[in-house]
Design a protein around this motif. Structure first.
Motif, PDB file in Angstrom:
ATOM      1  N   ALA A  59       0.847  -1.189   0.000  1.00 22.93           N
ATOM      2  CA  ALA A  59       0.000   0.000   0.000  1.00 22.93           C
ATOM      3  C   ALA A  59       0.880   1.235   0.000  1.00 22.93           C
ATOM      4  CB  ALA A  59      -0.913   0.019   1.221  1.00 22.93           C
ATOM      5  N   GLY A  60       0.379   2.274  -0.623  1.00 26.19           N
ATOM      6  CA  GLY A  60       1.081   3.543  -0.619  1.00 26.19           C
ATOM      7  C   GLY A  60       0.186   4.617  -1.207  1.00 26.19           C
ATOM      8  N   PRO A  61       0.200   5.794  -0.628  1.00 30.43           N
ATOM      9  CA  PRO A  61      -0.700   6.851  -1.077  1.00 30.43           C
ATOM     10  C   PRO A  61      -0.189   7.687  -2.239  1.00 30.43           C
ATOM     11  CG  PRO A  61       0.506   7.587   0.832  1.00 30.43           C
ATOM     12  CD  PRO A  61       0.908   6.146   0.596  1.00 30.43           C
ATOM     13  N   PRO A  73       6.047  12.645  -1.319  1.00 27.48           N
ATOM     14  CA  PRO A  73       7.194  11.766  -1.537  1.00 27.48           C
ATOM     15  C   PRO A  73       6.738  10.322  -1.755  1.00 27.48           C
ATOM     16  CG  PRO A  73       7.480  13.109   0.431  1.00 27.48           C
ATOM     17  CD  PRO A  73       6.069  13.291  -0.016  1.00 27.48           C
ATOM     18  N   GLN A  74       7.557   9.594  -2.477  1.00 23.85           N
ATOM     19  CA  GLN A  74       7.290   8.171  -2.680  1.00 23.85           C
ATOM     20  C   GLN A  74       7.330   7.445  -1.341  1.00 23.85           C
ATOM     21  OE1 GLN A  74       6.652   6.393  -5.574  1.00 23.85           O
ATOM     22  NE2 GLN A  74       6.508   8.374  -6.595  1.00 23.85           N
ATOM     23  N   ASN A  75       6.375   6.575  -1.106  1.00 24.15           N
ATOM     24  CA  ASN A  75       6.438   5.694   0.052  1.00 24.15           C
ATOM     25  C   ASN A  75       5.577   4.474  -0.208  1.00 24.15           C
ATOM     26  OD1 ASN A  75       3.766   5.953   1.684  1.00 24.15           O
ATOM     27  ND2 ASN A  75       4.336   8.065   1.222  1.00 24.15           N
ATOM     28  N   PHE A 104       7.285  -3.706   6.244  1.00 26.17           N
ATOM     29  CA  PHE A 104       8.437  -2.867   5.941  1.00 26.17           C
ATOM     30  C   PHE A 104       7.886  -1.568   5.375  1.00 26.17           C
ATOM     31  CE2 PHE A 104      10.647  -6.971   5.679  1.00 26.17           C
ATOM     32  CZ  PHE A 104      11.860  -6.684   6.296  1.00 26.17           C
ATOM     33  N   TYR A 105       8.613  -0.479   5.577  1.00 20.96           N
ATOM     34  CA  TYR A 105       8.184   0.823   5.089  1.00 20.96           C
ATOM     35  C   TYR A 105       9.342   1.431   4.297  1.00 20.96           C
ATOM     36  CZ  TYR A 105       5.750   5.387   5.519  1.00 20.96           C
ATOM     37  OH  TYR A 105       5.084   6.563   5.289  1.00 20.96           O
TER      38      TYR A 105
END
Length: 156
Positions: A59-61, A73-75, A104-105
């Protein structure tokens, strides 16, 4: 003119967010790298597979925010686990499985490099040790070793 300028500035500040580095905190491992976000993410996925674990969730916004006109920013959050650990943990604590997969992030830093962060499995499962006992503690420590190996492979 002043209300228009104020509105434009407000829009700018709500649509552009600056990257912040992850600060060390209790129970976390935080590893800065020289790698860009995409490279660290790919290396993490390869390391997970090599260490006989699986990517269970992601998942990532960033993409959804971009579609809304917001630059962040990329995450990416990457949930990692495997069925062998799931079955063993369930034998000791049904409640503890709420913590799986362990994440993991991967975050993009202000300078364009990326950081890998995660909560150690022993920290994540600590609240369940009283009910589950030393067998869950041993499983969590085994997962600690695997997560360390994955993190080392991904960040080197």
């Amino acid at each position: 003119m002043k209300p228009i300028l104020a509105a434009c500035l407000a829009l700018f500040y709500t649509t552009a967010t600056h990257a912040q580095s992850i600060a060390p905190r209790e129970g976390w491992v935080v590893i800065g790298t020289d790698k860009p976000h995409a490279t660290l993410l790919a290396d993490l996925k390869a390391a997970v597979k090599a260490k006989k674990m699986g990517v269970v969730t992601q998942a990532g916004p960033t993409g959804a925010a971009k579609a809304r006109g917001i630059t962040i920013p990329q995450n990416r959050i990457v949930g990692v686990f495997n069925n062998d650990f799931a079955v063993k943990i369930l034998a000791h604590s049904t409640a503890a499985m709420i913590e799986a997969p362990i994440r993991f992030y991967v975050t993009e830093d202000p300078d364009g490099t990326a950081t890998l962060s995660y909560k150690t499995p022993s920290f994540v499962f600590a609240p369940y040790l009283q009910e589950a006992g030393p067998d869950l503690d041993a499983l969590a420590k085994d997962l600690d070793s695997r997560f360390t190996a994955i993190a080392n492979a991904a960040t080197n």
